[in-house]
Design a protein around this motif. Structure first.
Motif, PDB file in Angstrom:
ATOM      1  N   ALA B 439      86.362  -8.041  82.846  1.00 30.94           N
ATOM      2  CA  ALA B 439      85.219  -8.818  82.376  1.00 30.94           C
ATOM      3  C   ALA B 439      83.934  -8.213  82.930  1.00 30.94           C
ATOM      4  CB  ALA B 439      85.361 -10.275  82.802  1.00 30.94           C
ATOM      5  N   GLY B 440      83.994  -7.750  84.185  1.00 32.32           N
ATOM      6  CA  GLY B 440      82.814  -7.154  84.817  1.00 32.32           C
ATOM      7  C   GLY B 440      82.366  -5.895  84.092  1.00 32.32           C
ATOM      8  N   VAL B 441      83.327  -5.068  83.681  1.00 32.78           N
ATOM      9  CA  VAL B 441      82.967  -3.800  83.041  1.00 32.78           C
ATOM     10  C   VAL B 441      82.514  -4.028  81.595  1.00 32.78           C
ATOM     11  CG1 VAL B 441      83.876  -1.582  82.246  1.00 32.78           C
ATOM     12  CG2 VAL B 441      84.463  -2.428  84.523  1.00 32.78           C
ATOM     13  N   PHE B 442      83.248  -4.878  80.851  1.00 34.52           N
ATOM     14  CA  PHE B 442      82.989  -4.954  79.414  1.00 34.52           C
ATOM     15  C   PHE B 442      82.158  -6.161  78.969  1.00 34.52           C
ATOM     16  CE2 PHE B 442      86.641  -2.177  79.875  1.00 34.52           C
ATOM     17  CZ  PHE B 442      86.243  -1.095  79.099  1.00 34.52           C
ATOM     18  N   PHE B 443      82.005  -7.154  79.851  1.00 34.97           N
ATOM     19  CA  PHE B 443      81.231  -8.337  79.471  1.00 34.97           C
ATOM     20  C   PHE B 443      80.243  -8.676  80.574  1.00 34.97           C
ATOM     21  CE2 PHE B 443      85.257  -8.625  77.275  1.00 34.97           C
ATOM     22  CZ  PHE B 443      84.886  -8.962  75.986  1.00 34.97           C
ATOM     23  N   ALA B 445      77.224  -9.468  81.420  1.00 36.65           N
ATOM     24  CA  ALA B 445      76.385 -10.652  81.553  1.00 36.65           C
ATOM     25  C   ALA B 445      77.191 -11.941  81.441  1.00 36.65           C
ATOM     26  CB  ALA B 445      75.282 -10.638  80.493  1.00 36.65           C
ATOM     27  N   HIS B 446      78.308 -11.877  80.704  1.00 35.11           N
ATOM     28  CA  HIS B 446      79.062 -13.112  80.445  1.00 35.11           C
ATOM     29  C   HIS B 446      80.400 -13.134  81.155  1.00 35.11           C
ATOM     30  CE1 HIS B 446      76.038 -13.930  77.473  1.00 35.11           C
ATOM     31  NE2 HIS B 446      76.249 -12.736  76.946  1.00 35.11           N
ATOM     32  N   ALA B 447      80.527 -12.293  82.209  1.00 33.84           N
ATOM     33  CA  ALA B 447      81.830 -12.160  82.870  1.00 33.84           C
ATOM     34  C   ALA B 447      82.377 -13.511  83.317  1.00 33.84           C
ATOM     35  CB  ALA B 447      81.713 -11.210  84.061  1.00 33.84           C
ATOM     36  N   GLY B 448      81.523 -14.322  83.944  1.00 36.69           N
ATOM     37  CA  GLY B 448      81.968 -15.619  84.461  1.00 36.69           C
ATOM     38  C   GLY B 448      82.518 -16.505  83.365  1.00 36.69           C
ATOM     39  N   THR B 449      81.803 -16.548  82.246  1.00 40.24           N
ATOM     40  CA  THR B 449      82.238 -17.383  81.120  1.00 40.24           C
ATOM     41  C   THR B 449      83.587 -16.907  80.585  1.00 40.24           C
ATOM     42  OG1 THR B 449      79.905 -17.365  80.591  1.00 40.24           O
ATOM     43  CG2 THR B 449      81.364 -18.395  78.987  1.00 40.24           C
ATOM     44  N   VAL B 450      83.730 -15.581  80.462  1.00 36.14           N
ATOM     45  CA  VAL B 450      84.989 -15.046  79.938  1.00 36.14           C
ATOM     46  C   VAL B 450      86.151 -15.455  80.842  1.00 36.14           C
ATOM     47  CG1 VAL B 450      86.277 -12.896  79.565  1.00 36.14           C
ATOM     48  CG2 VAL B 450      83.931 -13.114  78.717  1.00 36.14           C
ATOM     49  N   VAL B 451      85.962 -15.310  82.153  1.00 37.46           N
ATOM     50  CA  VAL B 451      87.038 -15.646  83.093  1.00 37.46           C
ATOM     51  C   VAL B 451      87.364 -17.131  82.997  1.00 37.46           C
ATOM     52  CG1 VAL B 451      87.710 -15.757  85.516  1.00 37.46           C
ATOM     53  CG2 VAL B 451      86.508 -13.748  84.638  1.00 37.46           C
ATOM     54  N   PHE B 452      86.317 -17.962  82.918  1.00 37.27           N
ATOM     55  CA  PHE B 452      86.527 -19.404  82.811  1.00 37.27           C
ATOM     56  C   PHE B 452      87.378 -19.734  81.584  1.00 37.27           C
ATOM     57  CE2 PHE B 452      85.195 -23.532  81.056  1.00 37.27           C
ATOM     58  CZ  PHE B 452      85.551 -24.351  82.113  1.00 37.27           C
ATOM     59  N   PHE B 453      87.030 -19.091  80.447  1.00 37.23           N
ATOM     60  CA  PHE B 453      87.777 -19.386  79.230  1.00 37.23           C
ATOM     61  C   PHE B 453      89.218 -18.876  79.275  1.00 37.23           C
ATOM     62  CE2 PHE B 453      83.749 -20.691  77.340  1.00 37.23           C
ATOM     63  CZ  PHE B 453      84.188 -21.838  76.703  1.00 37.23           C
ATOM     64  N   LEU B 454      89.451 -17.851  80.088  1.00 40.43           N
ATOM     65  CA  LEU B 454      90.831 -17.394  80.235  1.00 40.43           C
ATOM     66  C   LEU B 454      91.666 -18.471  80.934  1.00 40.43           C
ATOM     67  CD1 LEU B 454      90.130 -13.687  81.098  1.00 40.43           C
ATOM     68  CD2 LEU B 454      91.566 -14.477  79.214  1.00 40.43           C
ATOM     69  N   TYR B 455      91.085 -19.097  81.961  1.00 39.66           N
ATOM     70  CA  TYR B 455      91.791 -20.192  82.637  1.00 39.66           C
ATOM     71  C   TYR B 455      92.069 -21.314  81.643  1.00 39.66           C
ATOM     72  CZ  TYR B 455      91.586 -18.535  87.454  1.00 39.66           C
ATOM     73  OH  TYR B 455      91.803 -17.837  88.600  1.00 39.66           O
ATOM     74  N   VAL B 456      91.038 -21.643  80.845  1.00 40.24           N
ATOM     75  CA  VAL B 456      91.206 -22.713  79.861  1.00 40.24           C
ATOM     76  C   VAL B 456      92.299 -22.341  78.855  1.00 40.24           C
ATOM     77  CG1 VAL B 456      90.076 -24.004  78.014  1.00 40.24           C
ATOM     78  CG2 VAL B 456      88.843 -23.518  80.136  1.00 40.24           C
ATOM     79  N   LEU B 457      92.289 -21.075  78.432  1.00 40.42           N
ATOM     80  CA  LEU B 457      93.298 -20.628  77.475  1.00 40.42           C
ATOM     81  C   LEU B 457      94.701 -20.830  78.037  1.00 40.42           C
ATOM     82  CD1 LEU B 457      93.961 -19.192  74.764  1.00 40.42           C
ATOM     83  CD2 LEU B 457      93.941 -17.047  76.023  1.00 40.42           C
ATOM     84  N   GLY B 458      94.862 -20.499  79.340  1.00 36.75           N
ATOM     85  CA  GLY B 458      96.161 -20.683  79.989  1.00 36.75           C
ATOM     86  C   GLY B 458      96.607 -22.132  79.884  1.00 36.75           C
ATOM     87  N   ILE B 459      95.675 -23.057  80.137  1.00 38.58           N
ATOM     88  CA  ILE B 459      96.007 -24.486  80.094  1.00 38.58           C
ATOM     89  C   ILE B 459      96.358 -24.907  78.676  1.00 38.58           C
ATOM     90  CG2 ILE B 459      95.094 -26.803  80.505  1.00 38.58           C
ATOM     91  CD1 ILE B 459      93.325 -25.490  82.696  1.00 38.58           C
TER      92      ILE B 459
END
Lengths: 79, 666
Positions: B439-443, B445-459
């Motif tokens: 997320a840091g390399v490819f996103f 500015a939005h790295a935090g949001t991407v990671v957050f949504f990955l957690y949500v996706l898992g749920i």
């Protein structure tokens, strides 16, 4: 006094268990926890899917399905 | 030297039994497994008045009828393995229910001693007890204890030595009705015709349990020559009626005697009720819970970062030293890159797992976790699971191994199996570094949001998967939810640390063993055949990557990513280490980020697809080993692998295709 399922007992008002209309296994589990006829019971909190009751000195969360099988009368006088 | 006095430490759940056990035995504990099941067996040793004492901490039970694996272990120990003395820890604030178990234990014919624990809390509430009168009235010696401060432990041990020396079983004044006594006497006479059976348990106890319809006892007499005679005696007995009648009798015996040992010294309303009204409120409950969870994760990541960096530095240095010190280049690479590098890459996550488990232990020991299960019950119920199964899912965010083990308190085997199979979808601490890197390399500015949504996706995947499993292979509805809400208490530092340690040390043990082997396999595949450059296309790893590439090409992965994912099977954090090797960046994350950004084969959609895949695919080896142990089935373990892989493939494919349309790129 009229009997009502535990789910209808007003939170904070003491009631007394009169009858448990559950299967034998569930009845056995409730008995061990002190939830049996004549026990004094209070609903502490009623959430969305289950409620917290205070009975025999402990608090338990019960699903509504179980609570509906426990018939109580309002007020804490023994029968 | 005489054999040590063996104490079986029992009690209802949440009576401070483990605190008392820790206070008694301190660090002299052994954690093993009970035979046949994976419930931990904790025992410890101590010496008192020159007498050696062994304490065995048994899982909490409410009665001798067992509903969960934990409870079975306690029952089997009490009935079959036995000890010289049973010490029952009872909660001074709730004697009535606690003494119910005592009335059952008293009939077992083993010396019994009560440790009336949390006496300080009872006294605060205005309940004072006359301990001397316990022995007279209940036939049970009782000692006042406060496990958290160690008060009363010396007196408890004095009594243990005295009571077990006397060897007298307790006599609880329980009188069954005349007709039951006649039935008991009839059964006792039959049981005594088989000396082996009569020796196993007191015949009177066996008779009572048979009349109550205890299936475990019924099964245990099946091999006895008197079994047909017993069956004859039991014909026409209404076991259900007896069980209810005896339970009533036990409670009324307690209720009659209790006022005589129990005096009220002052009255105060329970603060627990007040807190409960707020934190379990219909509207406030969920926001309060979310705030706690957010705080827990913030704290975990903030507090663990420096330790992680430190471990990374130490292992980097250690690897250098090892490679420098060993002359033979093969051996140097094997030990330096394979063993030290591999284990190091995993130990980096130990601080975050320890701190998360510490925070969760505090929440659990304070009594809040039970409320969280209550608050989440409705949501969990909607996906077909009891509220209890929420706690293992939460623990799974730290480590799936710990999460899967936390499912043991779920009574219904189907509920428990589903909770186990869902756990790997909870994004554990090991996956986070992979997300952070990509997320840091490819996103940026939005790295935090991407990671957050990955957690949500898992749920979300877990929810859908639960519905799917309920609808197909494991039909049924969740077992009715009954869970004790222990009173709130301030957890003691010692107890909480021990609680955390017992969980995280299991992770360490499992992780280091499995990961050491895995790392060596990775090293082997990356180094052979002889002469190839480490981790290059010509190595075994490269060949495997190329062979499998067609399978994952639709997800946008090239051979390097493929190998990294294969290695990630060992432990997901290994994905980064493997990419480091494959891109020739070593252990330097900065260099790896640069190399990834520069690789034309990678792009934002590929990165997204990769992160989704890492989130969902096959649980790591340690988690699989745990699933195998907890389910006792290779079939479900295999199912878990295939299930995860299929879901990962499908979702990565979807994400990659949509990503290419929305984000553009390769």
């Amino acid at each position: 006094m009229a009997l009502a399922p535990l789910t209808l007992l007003t939170p904070g008002t003491p009631g007394r268990v009169r009858e448990i209309r559950a299967g034998d296994e569930l009845k056995g589990r409730l008995t061990v926890l002190g939830l049996l006829p004549q026990a004094e019971i209070t609903v502490v909190s009623a959430g969305h899917g289950s409620l917290i009751v205070s009975v025999a000195g402990s608090r338990y969360a019960l699903s509504r399905g179980i609570a509906a099988q426990v018939l109580v009368s309002e007020g804490d006088r023994p029968a | 030297m005489t054999a040590p006095i063996r104490i079986g430490l029992v009690g209802n759940p949440n009576v401070g039994k483990t605190t008392l056990f820790n206070a008694l035995t301190g660090a002299r504990q052994h954690v093993g497994n009970w035979p046949g099941v994976t419930v931990e067996r904790k025992s410890g040793e101590l010496t008192h008045q020159g007498v050696a004492i062994e304490v065995i901490d048994l899982p909490g039970i409410y009665s001798l009828t067992a509903y969960s694996v934990d409870e079975q272990v306690s029952r089997d120990f009490l009935l079959d393995e036995r000890s010289d003395i049973i010490v029952q820890v009872v909660d001074a604030t709730n004697l009535e229910r606690n003494l119910y178990l005592s009335t059952q234990l008293a009939e077992l014919g083993v010396p019994l001693l009560l440790a009336v624990n949390m006496a300080d809390l009872a006294e605060e509430q205005g309940d004072c007890l006359d301990y001397g009168r316990f022995a007279g009235l209940f036939g049970l010696p009782a000692v006042r204890t406060v496990g958290s401060t160690g008060e009363g432990l010396a007196e408890l041990l004095d009594e243990v030595v005295a009571v077990s020396r006397a060897g007298r079983p307790p006599r609880v004044p329980m009188e069954y009705p005349a007709e039951s006594e006649a039935a008991i006497a009839g059964l006792v006479a039959v049981i005594e015709r088989d000396p082996a059976l009569a020796r196993r348990h007191p015949p009177r106890w066996t008779a009572v349990r048979l009349l109550e319809g205890d299936e475990h006892v019924l099964a245990s007499i099946a091999g006895s020559p008197v079994a047909p005679a017993v069956k004859e005696q039991l014909a026409g007995v209404d076991a259900i009626e007896n069980e209810a009648r005896f339970a009533d009798l036990r409670y009324s015996t307690i209720a009659d005697l209790l006022p005589r040992v129990h005096t009220t010294c002052a009255r105060r309303t329970s603060p627990s009720d007040l807190i409960d009204r707020v934190v379990t409120d219909r509207y406030l409950g969920i926001p309060i819970f979310l705030a706690f969870m957010w705080g827990a994760f913030e704290l975990t990541f903030a507090a663990s970062a420096p330790f992680g960096t430190l471990i990374e530095l130490v292992f980097g240095w250690l690897g250098e030293q090892v490679r420098g010190a060993i002359a033979d280049p093969w051996l140097a690479s094997l030990v330096g890159d394979g063993a030290v590098g591999g284990v190091g890459s995993v130990l980096v996550f130990v601080p975050s797992i320890f701190i998360l488990l510490l925070v969760l232990s505090v929440l659990e020991d304070s009594g809040y976790m039970a409320r969280a299960a209550f608050i989440m019950d409705r949501l969990m119920h909607a996906i077909g699971l009891p509220g209890k199964s929420f706690i293992p899912m939460l623990v799974g965010f730290g480590c799936n191994v710990a999460g899967i083990m936390a499912t043991r308190t779920i009574e219904d085997p189907k509920d428990r199996l589903i909770a186990i199979l869902l756990n790997p979808f909870m994004s554990c601490g090991a996956r986070l570094p992979v997300f952070v890197l990509f997320a840091g390399v490819f996103f940026t500015a939005h790295a935090g949001t991407v990671v957050f949504f990955l957690y949500v996706l898992g749920i979300v995947v877990a929810i859908v998967a639960a519905k799917l499993l309920r609808a197909t292979v494991l039909p049924g509805s969740s077992a009715p939810f009954i869970m004790e809400m222990p009173p709130y208490r301030l957890p003691s530092a010692r107890t909480t640390l021990l609680h955390m340690w017992s969980r995280s040390s299991m992770y360490l043990k499992k992780a280091t063993g499995v990961i050491l082997i895995g790392s060596l396999v990775v090293w082997f595949l990356a180094s052979f055949p002889v002469g190839v450059e480490y981790g290059s296309e010509a190595s075994l790893a490269g060949l495997i990557g190329h062979a499998l590439e067609p399978l994952v090409a639709p997800l946008g992965f090239d051979w390097r990513v493929t190998i990294a994912l294969i290695f990630g099977f060992v432990a997901k954090e290994v994905v980064i280490g493997s990419l480091g090797v494959l891109y020739g960046a070593g252990n330097d994350p900065g260099a790896l980020a640069g190399a990834l950004a520069a690789d034309g084969a990678l792009s934002a959609p590929v990165a997204l697809s990769l992160m989704v895949f890492v989130l969902l695919y096959t649980p790591c080896l340690a988690a699989l080993a745990t699933i195998r142990k907890e389910t006792g089935s290779w079939r479900w373990t295999g199912f878990s692998v295939v299930f995860g892989l299929s879901i990962a493939w499908v979702l990565s494919f979807v994400v990659y295709r949509i990503g290419r349309i929305v984000l553009g790129g390769a």
